[in-house]
Design a protein around this motif. Sequence first.
Motif, PDB file in Angstrom:
ATOM      1  N   GLN A   1       0.808  -1.226   0.000  1.00  0.00           N
ATOM      2  CA  GLN A   1       0.000   0.000   0.000  1.00  0.00           C
ATOM      3  C   GLN A   1       0.843   1.279   0.000  1.00  0.00           C
ATOM      4  OE1 GLN A   1      -3.803   0.064   0.015  1.00  0.00           O
ATOM      5  NE2 GLN A   1      -3.029  -1.773  -0.976  1.00  0.00           N
ATOM      6  N   LYS A   2       1.906   1.320   0.793  1.00  0.00           N
ATOM      7  CA  LYS A   2       2.770   2.515   0.831  1.00  0.00           C
ATOM      8  C   LYS A   2       3.492   2.700  -0.503  1.00  0.00           C
ATOM      9  CE  LYS A   2       3.501   2.732   5.788  1.00  0.00           C
ATOM     10  NZ  LYS A   2       4.414   2.508   6.895  1.00  0.00           N
ATOM     11  N   GLU A   3       3.928   1.593  -1.092  1.00  0.00           N
ATOM     12  CA  GLU A   3       4.599   1.673  -2.398  1.00  0.00           C
ATOM     13  C   GLU A   3       3.636   2.204  -3.447  1.00  0.00           C
ATOM     14  OE1 GLU A   3       7.022  -1.075  -5.642  1.00  0.00           O
ATOM     15  OE2 GLU A   3       6.160  -2.030  -3.880  1.00  0.00           O
ATOM     16  N   TYR A   4       2.385   1.760  -3.429  1.00  0.00           N
ATOM     17  CA  TYR A   4       1.389   2.256  -4.383  1.00  0.00           C
ATOM     18  C   TYR A   4       1.177   3.754  -4.207  1.00  0.00           C
ATOM     19  CZ  TYR A   4       0.136  -2.709  -4.945  1.00  0.00           C
ATOM     20  OH  TYR A   4       0.143  -4.059  -5.171  1.00  0.00           O
ATOM     21  N   LYS A   5       1.092   4.182  -2.975  1.00  0.00           N
ATOM     22  CA  LYS A   5       0.887   5.610  -2.698  1.00  0.00           C
ATOM     23  C   LYS A   5       2.044   6.435  -3.253  1.00  0.00           C
ATOM     24  CE  LYS A   5      -0.073   8.887   0.997  1.00  0.00           C
ATOM     25  NZ  LYS A   5      -0.290   9.090   2.420  1.00  0.00           N
ATOM     26  N   ARG A   6       3.270   5.997  -2.969  1.00  0.00           N
ATOM     27  CA  ARG A   6       4.458   6.713  -3.476  1.00  0.00           C
ATOM     28  C   ARG A   6       4.463   6.724  -4.998  1.00  0.00           C
ATOM     29  NH1 ARG A   6       7.147   4.176   0.668  1.00  0.00           N
ATOM     30  NH2 ARG A   6       7.858   2.505  -0.709  1.00  0.00           N
ATOM     31  N   PHE A   7       4.182   5.579  -5.588  1.00  0.00           N
ATOM     32  CA  PHE A   7       4.188   5.489  -7.047  1.00  0.00           C
ATOM     33  C   PHE A   7       3.163   6.446  -7.656  1.00  0.00           C
ATOM     34  CE2 PHE A   7       2.241   3.799 -10.907  1.00  0.00           C
ATOM     35  CZ  PHE A   7       3.330   3.831 -11.753  1.00  0.00           C
ATOM     36  N   LEU A   8       1.934   6.421  -7.153  1.00  0.00           N
ATOM     37  CA  LEU A   8       0.880   7.258  -7.722  1.00  0.00           C
ATOM     38  C   LEU A   8       1.152   8.746  -7.532  1.00  0.00           C
ATOM     39  CD1 LEU A   8      -2.204   5.081  -6.733  1.00  0.00           C
ATOM     40  CD2 LEU A   8      -1.310   5.450  -9.058  1.00  0.00           C
ATOM     41  N   GLN A   9       1.834   9.105  -6.457  1.00  0.00           N
ATOM     42  CA  GLN A   9       2.175  10.513  -6.228  1.00  0.00           C
ATOM     43  C   GLN A   9       3.249  11.007  -7.203  1.00  0.00           C
ATOM     44  OE1 GLN A   9       3.296  10.361  -2.079  1.00  0.00           O
ATOM     45  NE2 GLN A   9       1.283  11.057  -1.396  1.00  0.00           N
ATOM     46  N   ARG A  10       4.152  10.108  -7.587  1.00  0.00           N
ATOM     47  CA  ARG A  10       5.303  10.511  -8.401  1.00  0.00           C
ATOM     48  C   ARG A  10       5.215  10.087  -9.856  1.00  0.00           C
ATOM     49  NH1 ARG A  10       9.330   8.235  -3.850  1.00  0.00           N
ATOM     50  NH2 ARG A  10       9.107   9.940  -2.374  1.00  0.00           N
ATOM     51  N   ALA A  11       4.230   9.302 -10.189  1.00  0.00           N
ATOM     52  CA  ALA A  11       4.156   8.705 -11.528  1.00  0.00           C
ATOM     53  C   ALA A  11       4.049   9.749 -12.627  1.00  0.00           C
ATOM     54  CB  ALA A  11       2.963   7.758 -11.601  1.00  0.00           C
ATOM     55  N   ASP A  12       4.652   9.438 -13.750  1.00  0.00           N
ATOM     56  CA  ASP A  12       4.544  10.251 -14.960  1.00  0.00           C
ATOM     57  C   ASP A  12       3.165   9.961 -15.567  1.00  0.00           C
ATOM     58  OD1 ASP A  12       4.494  10.972 -17.708  1.00  0.00           O
ATOM     59  OD2 ASP A  12       6.677  10.822 -17.852  1.00  0.00           O
ATOM     60  N   ARG A  13       2.286  10.945 -15.489  1.00  0.00           N
ATOM     61  CA  ARG A  13       0.896  10.779 -15.922  1.00  0.00           C
ATOM     62  C   ARG A  13       0.800  10.231 -17.339  1.00  0.00           C
ATOM     63  NH1 ARG A  13      -3.488  13.331 -18.238  1.00  0.00           N
ATOM     64  NH2 ARG A  13      -5.406  13.275 -17.026  1.00  0.00           N
TER      65      ARG A  13
ATOM     66  N   ILE B   1      -7.931  -6.954 -10.165  1.00  0.00           N
ATOM     67  CA  ILE B   1      -7.591  -6.264 -11.410  1.00  0.00           C
ATOM     68  C   ILE B   1      -6.817  -4.981 -11.112  1.00  0.00           C
ATOM     69  CG2 ILE B   1      -8.589  -4.987 -13.366  1.00  0.00           C
ATOM     70  CD1 ILE B   1     -10.601  -7.313 -13.605  1.00  0.00           C
ATOM     71  N   VAL B   2      -7.258  -4.210 -10.124  1.00  0.00           N
ATOM     72  CA  VAL B   2      -6.540  -2.988  -9.759  1.00  0.00           C
ATOM     73  C   VAL B   2      -5.140  -3.345  -9.265  1.00  0.00           C
ATOM     74  CG1 VAL B   2      -6.514  -0.930  -8.293  1.00  0.00           C
ATOM     75  CG2 VAL B   2      -8.685  -1.768  -9.227  1.00  0.00           C
ATOM     76  N   TYR B   3      -5.060  -4.374  -8.431  1.00  0.00           N
ATOM     77  CA  TYR B   3      -3.761  -4.842  -7.953  1.00  0.00           C
ATOM     78  C   TYR B   3      -2.861  -5.203  -9.140  1.00  0.00           C
ATOM     79  CZ  TYR B   3      -0.304  -8.244  -6.455  1.00  0.00           C
ATOM     80  OH  TYR B   3       0.865  -8.921  -6.286  1.00  0.00           O
ATOM     81  N   TYR B   4      -3.368  -5.983 -10.068  1.00  0.00           N
ATOM     82  CA  TYR B   4      -2.607  -6.441 -11.220  1.00  0.00           C
ATOM     83  C   TYR B   4      -2.105  -5.259 -12.051  1.00  0.00           C
ATOM     84  CZ  TYR B   4      -1.424  -9.329 -15.283  1.00  0.00           C
ATOM     85  OH  TYR B   4      -0.757  -9.954 -16.312  1.00  0.00           O
ATOM     86  N   VAL B   5      -2.977  -4.295 -12.311  1.00  0.00           N
ATOM     87  CA  VAL B   5      -2.607  -3.126 -13.112  1.00  0.00           C
ATOM     88  C   VAL B   5      -1.558  -2.284 -12.381  1.00  0.00           C
ATOM     89  CG1 VAL B   5      -3.463  -0.957 -14.098  1.00  0.00           C
ATOM     90  CG2 VAL B   5      -4.726  -3.087 -14.480  1.00  0.00           C
ATOM     91  N   LEU B   6      -1.729  -2.062 -11.087  1.00  0.00           N
ATOM     92  CA  LEU B   6      -0.731  -1.297 -10.333  1.00  0.00           C
ATOM     93  C   LEU B   6       0.625  -1.984 -10.351  1.00  0.00           C
ATOM     94  CD1 LEU B   6      -2.563   0.087  -7.170  1.00  0.00           C
ATOM     95  CD2 LEU B   6      -1.405   1.410  -8.950  1.00  0.00           C
ATOM     96  N   GLU B   7       0.624  -3.287 -10.141  1.00  0.00           N
ATOM     97  CA  GLU B   7       1.888  -4.031 -10.183  1.00  0.00           C
ATOM     98  C   GLU B   7       2.537  -3.901 -11.563  1.00  0.00           C
ATOM     99  OE1 GLU B   7       3.663  -5.778  -7.767  1.00  0.00           O
ATOM    100  OE2 GLU B   7       2.264  -4.862  -6.346  1.00  0.00           O
ATOM    101  N   GLY B   8       1.727  -3.968 -12.610  1.00  0.00           N
ATOM    102  CA  GLY B   8       2.239  -3.816 -13.972  1.00  0.00           C
ATOM    103  C   GLY B   8       2.791  -2.440 -14.228  1.00  0.00           C
ATOM    104  N   LEU B   9       2.126  -1.418 -13.722  1.00  0.00           N
ATOM    105  CA  LEU B   9       2.613  -0.043 -13.887  1.00  0.00           C
ATOM    106  C   LEU B   9       3.943   0.155 -13.173  1.00  0.00           C
ATOM    107  CD1 LEU B   9      -0.703   1.986 -13.409  1.00  0.00           C
ATOM    108  CD2 LEU B   9       0.629   1.761 -15.541  1.00  0.00           C
TER     109      LEU B   9
END
Length: 162
Positions: free
Chosen positions: A17-29, A148-156
């Motif tokens: 969960q923390k990794e997802y939060k960091r990723f989504l905050q910094r991700a290149d849209r 599905i959301v988990y799978y897509v986040l892991e893929g991103l």
Amino acid sequence: MKEEVLHNWQNKSNDNQKEYKRFLQRADRNKVLKALPALHQEAFEKIDCLQCANCCKYYSPRFKTPDIKRISRVLKMKEGDFIETYLRLDEEGDYVAKKTPCPFLGKDNHCSIYADRPGDCVRFPYTDEDVIIKRPQLTIKNSSFCPIVYYVLEGLIEANKK
């Protein structure tokens, strides 16, 4: 993406969960939006929603005015009776199902109003649109109960490492 990513996905999602939060905050849209269509399609090819239905079992969509009008008409109910029978107002002032699981979910995980379901249900799990990055809290919450959301986040995240 490898099949084993889905093994024990709920525990892995909770751990990440923390990794997802960091990723989504910094991700290149733009990079995320470019990767979404393929990951979304891949996830739906690997995961059968009818085997899960967690979204219908534990959460409720918002029932917006057009949804209420359409569904009450299909059920041959007055809108007021439909609201009184099935819905309540949540903390944000939205109509949601009174209880879970969704009253329209059958024992076989099929939706009895599938063709006329609420717009939120049609769009869920939002893995093919910018909601995944625009509403990171929602995405993170959804990753805890939707494979599905988990799978897509892991893929991103995997694609971002390349």
